[in-house]
Design an enzyme around this catalytic site. Sequence first.
Site, PDB file in Angstrom:
ATOM      1  N   ASN A   1      -9.981 -20.541  69.014  1.00 36.40           N
ATOM      2  CA  ASN A   1      -9.126 -21.608  68.491  1.00 36.40           C
ATOM      3  C   ASN A   1      -8.139 -22.159  69.515  1.00 36.40           C
ATOM      4  OD1 ASN A   1      -7.389 -22.963  66.176  1.00 36.40           O
ATOM      5  ND2 ASN A   1      -5.999 -21.574  67.265  1.00 36.40           N
TER       6      ASN A   1
ATOM      7  N   ILE B   1      -2.771 -24.742  63.048  1.00 33.81           N
ATOM      8  CA  ILE B   1      -3.947 -24.337  62.275  1.00 33.81           C
ATOM      9  C   ILE B   1      -4.386 -22.913  62.610  1.00 33.81           C
ATOM     10  CG2 ILE B   1      -4.741 -26.696  61.952  1.00 33.81           C
ATOM     11  CD1 ILE B   1      -6.857 -26.176  64.099  1.00 33.81           C
ATOM     12  N   GLY B   2      -4.074 -22.436  63.808  1.00 33.52           N
ATOM     13  CA  GLY B   2      -4.424 -21.060  64.158  1.00 33.52           C
ATOM     14  C   GLY B   2      -3.668 -20.064  63.312  1.00 33.52           C
TER      15      GLY B   2
ATOM     16  N   ASP C   1      -3.955 -14.723  77.872  1.00 30.34           N
ATOM     17  CA  ASP C   1      -3.831 -16.014  78.542  1.00 30.34           C
ATOM     18  C   ASP C   1      -5.232 -16.454  78.919  1.00 30.34           C
ATOM     19  OD1 ASP C   1      -3.455 -18.200  80.169  1.00 30.34           O
ATOM     20  OD2 ASP C   1      -2.020 -17.237  81.521  1.00 30.34           O
ATOM     21  N   LEU C   2      -5.754 -17.438  78.211  1.00 28.85           N
ATOM     22  CA  LEU C   2      -7.145 -17.847  78.396  1.00 28.85           C
ATOM     23  C   LEU C   2      -7.395 -18.585  79.709  1.00 28.85           C
ATOM     24  CD1 LEU C   2      -7.879 -18.815  74.735  1.00 28.85           C
ATOM     25  CD2 LEU C   2      -9.314 -17.285  76.091  1.00 28.85           C
TER      26      LEU C   2
ATOM     27  N   THR D   1      -0.728 -18.390  66.723  1.00 32.88           N
ATOM     28  CA  THR D   1       0.728 -18.247  66.593  1.00 32.88           C
ATOM     29  C   THR D   1       1.405 -19.447  65.958  1.00 32.88           C
ATOM     30  OG1 THR D   1       1.071 -19.138  68.818  1.00 32.88           O
ATOM     31  CG2 THR D   1       0.803 -16.749  68.609  1.00 32.88           C
TER      32      THR D   1
ATOM     33  N   SER E   1     -13.443 -30.753  68.708  1.00 31.57           N
ATOM     34  CA  SER E   1     -12.651 -31.904  68.279  1.00 31.57           C
ATOM     35  C   SER E   1     -13.520 -33.151  68.302  1.00 31.57           C
ATOM     36  CB  SER E   1     -11.452 -32.098  69.213  1.00 31.57           C
ATOM     37  OG  SER E   1     -10.819 -33.346  68.982  1.00 31.57           O
TER      38      SER E   1
ATOM     39  N   TYR F   1      -9.623 -37.536  88.034  1.00 24.89           N
ATOM     40  CA  TYR F   1      -9.104 -36.817  86.870  1.00 24.89           C
ATOM     41  C   TYR F   1      -8.493 -37.763  85.842  1.00 24.89           C
ATOM     42  CZ  TYR F   1      -6.408 -33.569  83.999  1.00 24.89           C
ATOM     43  OH  TYR F   1      -5.887 -32.860  82.943  1.00 24.89           O
TER      44      TYR F   1
END
Length: 331
Positions: A119, A45-46, A92-93, A42, A174, A196
């Site tokens: 992506n 790069i996608g 929604d991944l 959206t 990346s 974390y």
Amino acid sequence: MGIYSLITGRRGPSGFGSASTAEEVTKGIDATHLTAIITGGTGGIGMETARVLTKRGAHVVIGARNMGAAENAKAEILRQNANARVTLLYLDLSSFKSIKAFVNDFHALHLPLNLLINNAGVMFCPYQLSDDGIELQFATNHIGHFLLTNLLLDTMKTTAKTSGVEGRILNISSIAHIYTYQEGIQFDSINDISCYSDKKSYGQSKLANILHANELSRQLQEEGVNITVNSVHPGLILTNLFQHTALLMRFLKFFSFYLWKNIPQGAATTCYVALHPSLKGVTGKYFADCNEVNPTKLARDDTLAQNLWDFSVKLTNSVSKKNYLGFEDAS
């Protein structure tokens, strides 16, 4: 392909380099017989990948969480190319329920599937868990794409067999995969807030993208399936991925402007690996600036890749019954 090549745009063995654009690397390629899924197509790069693939004739299905942004992206693609074939589906991944619904929605379209471009992603997030109880960067960037790929794999195998056309799966990784936890993947403490690091957790998820691609490539080669799996570093591009560190990234870009790409350049390696005929049969590799390069030693560790695969299978299976923290899954 080192810093000198990045700064100067010097072309590598492929004939392309850091200054090449997505349109340039796909010039003359006919993709009218291909159907592609792009997650997160959206913006950035996608969206450029989706635009160029439709310009070459492919039917592109965009999986998007923000459907308003998806509609805007589709409108822009159609504005530039009235004949573009673009389908939008909600995805929604970070949610297993959403991933499974997306796959069902895609199957309902009765389309073949030649290309899967994983992506979408999140970057440098403050600590939080997904709805399924998994650290968000690992959930979205790796586990979500792992499950999505597995659920679509039979369709890709059938398409490759019946059409005789090689299928291709791309994981967008990346250079950040070099900056991860000491052991690479923290299998025993994925959700541990006490250790974390937003940067290392992002690097861990990007390392996982490469390891996932390598192990899936190995398995498909053993099966003799006509599908390749590769991973890609698109380059440094200031997109919405940097929303959590936008001011810092703009500051850094000011002092390292020569290392950054624009969006057409950033989408070039993805489009090259997805469509270029010179990569027929090339699998289990890592690409940057439209050329094959070596990732880190951890990213080339076959045992780590197999361990990640096993861990991911167990995690995805466990979430179908209860979430990772042990609470019953209300879905």
